[in-house]
Design an enzyme around this catalytic site. Sequence first.
Site: not given
Length: 578
Positions: A42, A203
């Site tokens: 991420d 997301e």
Amino acid sequence: MKFSLAPLSLLATAVAFTPAALAQNDATTTFLNPILPGWHSDPSCTRVDDTFFCATSTFISFPGLPVYASKDLVNWKLISHAWTRESQLPGVSWNTTGQQDGMYAPTLRYHDGEFWLICEYLNVGPGIIGVLFRTTDPFDDDAWSDPLLFSPQAIDPDLFWDDDGKVYAATQGIILQELDLETGELSQPPIEIWTGTGGVWPEGPHIYKRDGYYYLLIAEGGTATDHAITIARSENIDGPYEAYEDNPILTNRDTDEYFQTVGHGDLFTDPDGNWWGLCLATRSGPEYKHYPMGREAVLFNVTWDEGEWPVLEPVRGRMEGWPLPPQDRDIPGDGPFNSDPDEYDFTADSGLPKHFVHWRVPAEGIFSTSDSGLEIVPSRNNLTGVLGSNGDDIALTGQRGLSFVGRRQTHTLFDFSVDLSFSPREVGQEAGVTVFLTQVNHIDLGLVLLESGNGSTALHLRMRAEGTGSPPPEETVALPQGWEGKPVRLHITAEDPQTYVLFASSDDGGDIVEVGTASSELVSGGNGSFVGSLLGAYATCNGGGSGTECPEGGVASFQRWRYTPVAQYVSEDESVPA
Ligand SMILES: *[C@@H]1O[C@H](CO)[C@@H](O)[C@H](O)[C@H]1NC(C)=O
Ligand SMILES: *[C@@H]1O[C@H](CO)[C@@H](O)[C@H](O)[C@H]1NC(C)=O
Ligand SMILES: *[C@@H]1O[C@H](CO)[C@@H](O)[C@H](O)[C@H]1NC(C)=O
Ligand SMILES: *[C@@H]1O[C@H](CO)[C@@H](O)[C@H](O)[C@H]1NC(C)=O
Ligand SMILES: *[C@@H]1O[C@H](CO)[C@@H](O)[C@H](O)[C@H]1NC(C)=O
């Protein structure tokens, strides 16, 4: 120092230059992925003047939320962690039970002289703990603030300043809320602005304002092999958002590429105005079976013409992008560059290197350095502990921290070794080295005191492995005659991408005992699909003692800590020397 031409004396060896070295020459357009090898999921990045900064997810490991800096996009130095003090989130780490709870996807941004790092801590207490850290000096751990807390409903917060001064945190869903940077208050009700193109789990949002549009970049399809990046845009921040007709704009789903799970990215420009992005990927191939380093960070170039949708270069091992800034390792701070070897001889003042991490906040006084080495006070729980014991004996669950410290496995092939001085007195006392993904995925080589059959005890070398797939049986080998009372050197090497070899050598290096081999599948995915393997040292009394105390005498001392990169795989069948 930078050189545009190799000095004459080096020309003879120029043919042996690795592509990694080539990637560091001036004005090269080629580079190798992953750019931040090892567990770096991420990634979120921003640039300030000539320096790029990226932060990544760390779940329950501590210190958490590393920040890396680079001037050339190839050499990344660990400059700080945003979360280094237990007092920043009192009690939270020790209340965390799951192996992949904790600090999820951060967003790193720079605004008005300050760095802001927004993140969410999951699965402690009633809900999600939103955390917003800030600093004017990202090169100093201590300069990161205590977090401003907020109460989001969904994960993966973005942080976006609009031109009118309003600040927005978009989260999974995708929902949008305004965030008050003084109070942590989120505007109500949350507005759903986009649900993606139909993949599960829209997301990891990031909003960019450009040419009169708000662009909303998201991840969807889940973080496994269906993972992808998609995009939508609107003239108003709260919508309506129009999805791009050529979504997804980046993915390796349904391919046989070595780099899979490509998704969850962030975009930024270099000083020449060229666009780039980082996202996560796993070097697993479509088999998705062996990827012990977990989710790594990869770089790709981007074309983003005025008024147009961005075009992202597909992620491969060998990449061709825009001209890279000249090689430059002149970055402040005492952390290591991510791909460098470890060569640590601990001393009383050395302390722990910046990239060493623990599993949860460690108990006070467990780790120290002296001139004889890195000392680890054993924990009653071993690296597995007793899980799901509903906290009857919290000292056995690992929730008081493991007596473990490690660094990321950053290369497909490597050698890791360390000298262990250890004189246990009671059966079950153990110290050793490990490839550690989670408390239920790890491969250990320990020196342990065991009963030897006729009422006496003896030191043994022991390999234990557990994890995804089929763990090999435990192996124990009595410590050879003449090895007692001296340091034993413990080794873990990855000789091929799928196999770890665990062996020990005597103090003088002359004799070698191979204890066992284990598959890297054990530490790939399963209970650790969000995290990546760490290589490190531990000490335990395997449940002996009482309360929080092990029996006396089991403190382990580690010295001559070496991690030597050997090779990096850039495709299923091509490796590049490290
Ligand atoms: C941790 O758990 C204990 C026991 O349930 C509770 O009293 C405490 O408030 C919790 N602390 C945090 C920060 O969640
Ligand atoms: C990436 O850079 C290469 C080499 O300069 C160029 O050919 C390619 O079009 C670029 N791709 C994107 C998506 O910008
Ligand atoms: C039994 O104990 C003695 C020491 O008391 C030791 O030398 C010997 O190796 C042991 N035998 C076995 C089979 O473990
Ligand atoms: C590991 O995964 C299995 C299967 O999903 C689950 O039942 C188990 O509780 C997990 N263990 C831990 C320690 O998270
Ligand atoms: C790990 O510790 C638990 C108790 O805390 C124990 O049951 C288990 O046998 C230990 N494992 C080994 C290999 O000793």
